[in-house]
Design an enzyme around this catalytic site. Structure first.
Site, PDB file in Angstrom:
ATOM      1  N   GLN A 278     -23.123  14.824  42.657  1.00  0.00           N
ATOM      2  CA  GLN A 278     -24.475  14.918  42.787  1.00  0.00           C
ATOM      3  C   GLN A 278     -25.016  14.459  41.290  1.00  0.00           C
ATOM      4  O   GLN A 278     -26.382  13.899  41.370  1.00  0.00           O
ATOM      5  CB  GLN A 278     -24.950  16.536  43.022  1.00  0.00           C
ATOM      6  CG  GLN A 278     -24.794  16.942  44.531  1.00  0.00           C
ATOM      7  CD  GLN A 278     -25.308  18.246  44.877  1.00  0.00           C
ATOM      8  OE1 GLN A 278     -25.369  19.050  44.012  1.00  0.00           O
ATOM      9  NE2 GLN A 278     -25.189  18.363  46.338  1.00  0.00           N
ATOM     10  N   GLY A 338     -19.728   4.325  33.165  1.00  0.00           N
ATOM     11  CA  GLY A 338     -18.756   4.828  32.404  1.00  0.00           C
ATOM     12  C   GLY A 338     -18.096   3.921  31.243  1.00  0.00           C
ATOM     13  O   GLY A 338     -19.109   3.068  30.715  1.00  0.00           O
ATOM     14  N   GLU A 362     -44.609 -10.379  24.863  1.00  0.00           N
ATOM     15  CA  GLU A 362     -45.986 -10.331  25.702  1.00  0.00           C
ATOM     16  C   GLU A 362     -46.745  -9.086  25.097  1.00  0.00           C
ATOM     17  O   GLU A 362     -47.514  -8.621  26.083  1.00  0.00           O
ATOM     18  CB  GLU A 362     -45.979 -10.674  27.035  1.00  0.00           C
ATOM     19  CG  GLU A 362     -45.162 -12.038  27.232  1.00  0.00           C
ATOM     20  CD  GLU A 362     -45.558 -12.721  28.486  1.00  0.00           C
ATOM     21  OE1 GLU A 362     -46.742 -12.377  28.959  1.00  0.00           O
ATOM     22  OE2 GLU A 362     -45.041 -13.820  28.828  1.00  0.00           O
TER      23      GLU A 362
HETATM   24  N1  COS Z   1     -59.353 -10.948  27.957  1.00  0.00           N
HETATM   25  C1  COS Z   1     -60.596 -11.481  27.477  1.00  0.00           C
HETATM   26  N2  COS Z   1     -60.863 -11.194  26.299  1.00  0.00           N
HETATM   27  C2  COS Z   1     -60.452 -10.452  25.734  1.00  0.00           C
HETATM   28  C3  COS Z   1     -59.376  -9.595  25.999  1.00  0.00           C
HETATM   29  C4  COS Z   1     -58.782 -10.008  27.302  1.00  0.00           C
HETATM   30  N3  COS Z   1     -57.836  -9.028  27.820  1.00  0.00           N
HETATM   31  N4  COS Z   1     -59.039  -8.768  25.118  1.00  0.00           N
HETATM   32  C5  COS Z   1     -59.715  -8.984  23.927  1.00  0.00           C
HETATM   33  N5  COS Z   1     -60.563  -9.932  24.401  1.00  0.00           N
HETATM   34  C6  COS Z   1     -61.867 -10.357  23.448  1.00  0.00           C
HETATM   35  C7  COS Z   1     -62.529  -9.238  23.243  1.00  0.00           C
HETATM   36  O1  COS Z   1     -63.572  -8.884  24.280  1.00  0.00           O
HETATM   37  C8  COS Z   1     -63.143  -9.579  21.886  1.00  0.00           C
HETATM   38  O2  COS Z   1     -64.407 -10.470  22.257  1.00  0.00           O
HETATM   39  P1  COS Z   1     -65.674 -10.513  21.323  1.00  0.00           P
HETATM   40  O3  COS Z   1     -65.348 -11.191  20.051  1.00  0.00           O
HETATM   41  O4  COS Z   1     -66.641 -11.239  21.821  1.00  0.00           O
HETATM   42  O5  COS Z   1     -66.078  -9.021  21.040  1.00  0.00           O
HETATM   43  C9  COS Z   1     -62.118 -10.501  21.228  1.00  0.00           C
HETATM   44  O6  COS Z   1     -61.084 -11.006  22.292  1.00  0.00           O
HETATM   45  C10 COS Z   1     -61.343  -9.663  20.367  1.00  0.00           C
HETATM   46  O7  COS Z   1     -60.820  -8.476  20.928  1.00  0.00           O
HETATM   47  P2  COS Z   1     -60.456  -7.297  20.213  1.00  0.00           P
HETATM   48  O8  COS Z   1     -61.334  -6.921  19.061  1.00  0.00           O
HETATM   49  O9  COS Z   1     -59.895  -6.306  20.926  1.00  0.00           O
HETATM   50  O10 COS Z   1     -59.247  -7.850  19.295  1.00  0.00           O
HETATM   51  P3  COS Z   1     -58.070  -6.869  18.117  1.00  0.00           P
HETATM   52  O11 COS Z   1     -57.899  -8.008  17.116  1.00  0.00           O
HETATM   53  O12 COS Z   1     -58.693  -5.579  18.330  1.00  0.00           O
HETATM   54  O13 COS Z   1     -56.786  -6.919  19.008  1.00  0.00           O
HETATM   55  C11 COS Z   1     -55.189  -6.658  20.632  1.00  0.00           C
HETATM   56  C12 COS Z   1     -56.349  -6.955  20.432  1.00  0.00           C
HETATM   57  C13 COS Z   1     -54.224  -5.602  19.921  1.00  0.00           C
HETATM   58  C14 COS Z   1     -55.140  -6.329  22.061  1.00  0.00           C
HETATM   59  C15 COS Z   1     -54.178  -8.283  20.726  1.00  0.00           C
HETATM   60  O14 COS Z   1     -54.253  -8.605  19.202  1.00  0.00           O
HETATM   61  C16 COS Z   1     -52.784  -8.138  21.532  1.00  0.00           C
HETATM   62  O15 COS Z   1     -52.826  -8.239  22.530  1.00  0.00           O
HETATM   63  N6  COS Z   1     -51.903  -8.185  20.535  1.00  0.00           N
HETATM   64  C17 COS Z   1     -50.549  -8.266  20.952  1.00  0.00           C
HETATM   65  C18 COS Z   1     -50.406  -9.780  20.950  1.00  0.00           C
HETATM   66  C19 COS Z   1     -48.935 -10.261  21.743  1.00  0.00           C
HETATM   67  O16 COS Z   1     -49.116  -9.737  23.013  1.00  0.00           O
HETATM   68  N7  COS Z   1     -48.272 -10.798  21.229  1.00  0.00           N
HETATM   69  C20 COS Z   1     -46.971 -11.227  22.058  1.00  0.00           C
HETATM   70  C21 COS Z   1     -46.840 -12.801  21.672  1.00  0.00           C
HETATM   71  S1  COS Z   1     -46.905 -13.785  23.067  1.00  0.00           S
HETATM   72  S2  COS Z   1     -45.070 -13.567  23.852  1.00  0.00           S
END
Ligand code: COS
Length: 382
Positions: A278, A338, A362
Site C-alpha cells: 500500500q 529504489g 520561462e
Molecule cells: N502581457 C502583456 N503585457 C504585459 C504582461 C503580459 N503577460 N506582463 C506585463 N506586461 C506589461 C505591463 O502591462 C506593463 O505595461 P505598461 O508599461 O504599459 O504598464 C509592462 O509590461 C511592465 O510590466 P510589469 O510592471 O509587470 O513589469 P515588471 O518589471 O514588474 O516584471 C515580470 C514583470 C516579473 C512578470 C517579468 O519581468 C517576468 O516575467 N520575468 C521573468 C522572465 C522570464 O520568464 N524569463 C525566462 C527567460 S525566457 S526562457
C-alpha cells in the site's frame, strides 16, 4: 484542424515517439546530441510548424491542440522537444503575434519547415527574473540600429538561423517601455556564440551565450515596426510559452508514471510485486492524481487562450503547479525504483534531472507566484 486529420497527426506522433524517439534516448544521452536522422524526421513530420498559421506554411494548431501533441511528444525524453521548442514557442510567436505582414512572410514559412530554427534572447548575465532591467543596447544610427550586449543560456542559439532579441532602444525611457524586440539573422556580422553550457540534465539540448558586438540591423527588424513594445511582446510570448511548458510537464508525468507502474508490477520483494504494497500504491496514486490535475488545468487554460481571454495569471498558476508537480512525480518515480532509481541505466534518474529545469525556465516558480498574487490584487473586488 478537423477531428480526423488531428487524430491522424496525434497517432503519427505517438508512433514516432514509440518507434523512433524512445529507442534513441540512450544515444542522445551518451552523445549529448540529437541524432541527425531524428532531426530530419522531425522536420518531415512538420513538428517545427505546429504553431505557425497554415497561410505561412505551418500546421496552425490551436493552443489546445498543440498541448495534446506536445504531451504525446514528451512521453519521450523532453530533449527532443527542445529542438522544436524555441521555434514552435518563444522564438517564433513574437512574429506571429506582433510581426508585420512582411516579417511574417519572410520568416514564418522557413521556420514552419525547420529550414530555419529560431531562438528567443531575453535573459542576460545581469537580467534573469528581472527581465525589464536588461542592458543590451540598440543604438539608433540613421535607418539602422547598432546592437551590443550579451544574452545568456540561449536555447538552440548554435542551431539557429534567427534570433528574437530584446534590446534597449529608447535611451531616455527607463524600464520595460524602453525595450524593443528585434528579428536578427544569426549570421549577422558582430554576433559570436559562447561555448556550449554544461548542464545538470537535458543532455543534447543546446544552450550558450550570444554576444552582440556592434551588430548592425535595419530599423525594419523591430517586430511590428514600432519601438518600445518589445517587453510586452516578450511577456505575451511567455504567457503562451508557459502553457506549452505545462504540456511538457504532463507528457513527462505520463512517462514517469508508466515507468513507475511497470517497475512496481514487475519488481518482487517479500514474495510479491511491490505494487501490492500500500505504501507503493500511495506513491503511484499521488502521481496519477497530480497528472490528472495538470491535464484538467492545461485543458482549461489552453481553451481560454484559444477563446482570446487574457490568461497571464492562469498560465502562471498552471506553469507553477505543473512544473512543481512533475518534480514530485519524478522524485516518487526514483523512490519506487529504489536503488535502481539512482542508477543511470534506468531512465527515471535522467528524467529527474531533466525536469528540474521546468521550475526555472520561462519564469521561475517564484516569478509565477508574483505574477499570480499581483493579478489577484489588481482584480480584488470586495
Ligand atoms: N502581457 C502583456 N503585457 C504585459 C504582461 C503580459 N503577460 N506582463 C506585463 N506586461 C506589461 C505591463 O502591462 C506593463 O505595461 P505598461 O508599461 O504599459 O504598464 C509592462 O509590461 C511592465 O510590466 P510589469 O510592471 O509587470 O513589469 P515588471 O518589471 O514588474 O516584471 C515580470 C514583470 C516579473 C512578470 C517579468 O519581468 C517576468 O516575467 N520575468 C521573468 C522572465 C522570464 O520568464 N524569463 C525566462 C527567460 S525566457 S526562457
Amino acid at each position: 484542424m478537423d477531428t480526423e486529420t488531428f487524430s491522424l497527426l496525434r497517432a503519427t506522433v505517438h508512433r514516432f515517439v514509440k518507434e523512433r524517439l524512445i529507442p534513441a534516448e540512450d544515444t542522445l544521452e551518451e552523445n549529448d546530441e540529437i541524432p541527425v536522422e531524428i532531426v530530419e524526421e522531425m522536420k518531415h513530420l512538420g513538428l517545427f510548424g505546429l504553431s505557425i498559421p497554415e497561410e505561412y506554411g505551418g500546421i496552425g494548431l490551436t493552443m489546445l491542440e498543440e498541448t495534446v501533441i506536445i504531451r504525446e511528444l514528451t512521453r519521450a525524453s523532453i530533449v527532443f522537444r527542445s529542438l522544436i521548442g524555441t521555434t514552435v514557442g518563444i522564438g517564433s510567436q513574437g512574429i506571429v503575434m506582433d510581426g508585420t505582414e512582411e516579417q511574417k512572410r519572410e520568416w514564418l514559412p522557413k521556420l514552419a519547415t525547420g529550414e530555419a530554427i529560431s531562438s528567443f534572447a531575453l535573459t542576460e548575465p545581469e537580467a534573469g527574473s528581472d527581465a525589464a532591467s536588461l542592458r543590451t543596447v540598440a543604438v539608433k544610427d540613421g535607418d539602422t540600429y547598432r546592437i551590443s550586449g550579451t544574452k545568456r543560456f540561449i536555447t538552440n542559439a548554435a542551431r539557429s538561423s534567427m534570433l528574437t532579441v530584446m534590446a534597449r532602444s529608447e535611451p531616455n525611457v527607463k524600464g520595460s517601455r524602453g525595450i524593443s524586440a528585434f528579428i536578427i539573422p544569426s549570421d549577422t556580422p558582430g554576433i559570436t556564440l559562447g561555448k556550449a553550457d554544461k548542464k545538470m540534465g537535458q543532455r543534447g539540448s543546446k544552450t550558450c551565450d550570444v554576444i552582440f558586438d556592434d551588430c548592425v540591423v535595419p530599423a525594419s527588424a523591430i517586430i511590428g515596426g514600432t519601438p518600445g513594445l518589445g517587453f510586452k511582446t516578450a511577456m505575451k510570448v511567455l504567457d503562451r510559452g508557459r502553457i506549452h511548458i505545462s504540456a511538457v510537464a504532463l507528457g513527462m508525468c505520463d512517462r514517469l508514471i508508466a515507468e513507475s507502474l511497470q517497475y512496481a508490477m514487475e519488481r518482487k520483494q517479500f514474495g510479491q510485486p511491490i505494487a501490492q504494497f500500500q505504501l507503493i500504491q500511495a506513491l503511484l496514486a499521488d502521481s496519477k492524481t497530480e497528472a490528472l490535475a495538470i491535464e484538467a488545468m492545461v485543458q482549461s487554460v489552453a481553451q481560454k487562450f484559444d477563446d482570446g481571454q487574457k490568461v497571464s495569471m492562469d498560465a502562471s498558476c498552471l506553469k507553477y503547479f505543473s512544473s512543481e508537480a512533475v518534480g514530485r512525480v519524478a522524485d516518487r518515480a526514483v523512490q519506487i525504483h529504489g536503488g535502481a532509481g539512482y542508477m543511470t541505466e534506468y531512465k527515471v534518474e535522467r528524467f529527474y534531472r531533466d525536469v528540474r529545469l521546468l521550475r526555472i525556465y520561462e519564469g521561475t516558480s517564484q516569478i509565477q507566484q508574483i505574477i499570480i498574487a499581483r493579478e489577484m490584487m489588481r482584480n480584488a473586488d470586495f
